[in-house]
Design a protein around this motif. Structure first.
Motif, short mmCIF file in Angstrom:
data_model
loop_
_atom_site.label_atom_id
_atom_site.label_comp_id
_atom_site.label_asym_id
_atom_site.label_seq_id
_atom_site.Cartn_x
_atom_site.Cartn_y
_atom_site.Cartn_z
N ALA A 82 -74.71 57.37 26.23
CA ALA A 82 -73.98 56.38 25.44
C ALA A 82 -74.93 55.45 24.67
N GLU A 83 -76.03 55.07 25.30
CA GLU A 83 -76.99 54.18 24.64
C GLU A 83 -77.61 54.84 23.41
N GLU A 84 -78.02 56.11 23.54
CA GLU A 84 -78.60 56.84 22.41
C GLU A 84 -77.58 57.00 21.28
N ILE A 85 -76.34 57.29 21.63
CA ILE A 85 -75.29 57.46 20.62
C ILE A 85 -75.10 56.15 19.86
N HIS A 86 -75.07 55.03 20.58
CA HIS A 86 -74.91 53.72 19.96
C HIS A 86 -76.08 53.42 19.02
N ASN A 88 -78.11 55.56 17.53
CA ASN A 88 -78.05 56.47 16.38
C ASN A 88 -76.97 56.03 15.39
N ALA A 89 -75.82 55.61 15.90
CA ALA A 89 -74.74 55.16 15.02
C ALA A 89 -75.16 53.92 14.25
N ALA A 90 -75.84 52.99 14.92
CA ALA A 90 -76.30 51.76 14.25
C ALA A 90 -77.32 52.10 13.17
N ARG A 91 -78.28 52.98 13.49
CA ARG A 91 -79.29 53.39 12.51
C ARG A 91 -78.64 54.12 11.34
N ASN A 92 -77.70 55.03 11.63
CA ASN A 92 -77.02 55.76 10.56
C ASN A 92 -76.23 54.83 9.65
N SER A 93 -75.62 53.80 10.23
CA SER A 93 -74.86 52.83 9.43
C SER A 93 -75.77 52.08 8.47
N VAL A 94 -76.94 51.66 8.94
CA VAL A 94 -77.91 50.95 8.08
C VAL A 94 -78.34 51.88 6.94
N GLU A 95 -78.65 53.13 7.28
CA GLU A 95 -79.11 54.08 6.27
C GLU A 95 -78.02 54.39 5.25
N PHE A 96 -76.80 54.63 5.72
CA PHE A 96 -75.71 54.98 4.81
C PHE A 96 -75.31 53.79 3.95
#
Length: 133
Positions: A82-86, A88-96
């Motif tokens: 769950a921590e890795e998914i969170h 990755n989602a935060a990083r992907n949001s910044v990038e997108f």
């Protein structure tokens, strides 16, 4: 007629497999039951029905282990917690967000930085913000 294949990818993943003493027979083992031989089988289809696309008539059959049959080490490499998914989602949001929330503007691999230590691709937005995320 089926012929047994060498399951080398299974051994490379560290999932085991054992020989029954005969060097030509290799098996995929799991906790569900006895070892399962990896076989080559003929594709099953209706011979009277015309074929509109072509498939290889022989396929390789490799049993896929259930998730609880993997070791902790392999499980950790295949699935994120769950921590890795969170993260990755935060990083992907910044990038997108940096790409205007438009898939047509996404940064391609060729436009990314490459980490000199890990060879990981790093999105340019992390450098524009003053450091690696």
């Amino acid at each position: 007629p089926s012929s047994e294949l060498e399951p080398e990818p299974v051994h490379l993943l560290g999932m085991g497999g054992s020989s029954d003493g005969n060097s030509k027979k290799k098996y995929f083992g799991g906790r569900r039951g006895p070892p399962v031989p990896i076989l080559k089988e003929t594709l099953k289809r209706d011979p009277d029905r015309p074929v509109s696309i072509g498939f290889n008539e022989e396929v390789t059959v490799l049993p896929i282990p259930m998730r609880d049959e993997y070791s902790e080490r392999i499980r950790g490499r295949l699935w994120s917690n769950a921590e890795e998914i969170h993260e990755n989602a935060a990083r992907n949001s910044v990038e997108f967000a940096s790409e205007g929330w438009d898939w047509r503007n996404v940064c391609e691999d060729d436009d990314m930085y490459v980490c000199s230590v890990s060879n990981e691709l790093i999105h340019p937005v992390h450098y524009q913000q003053g450091g690696y995320y």
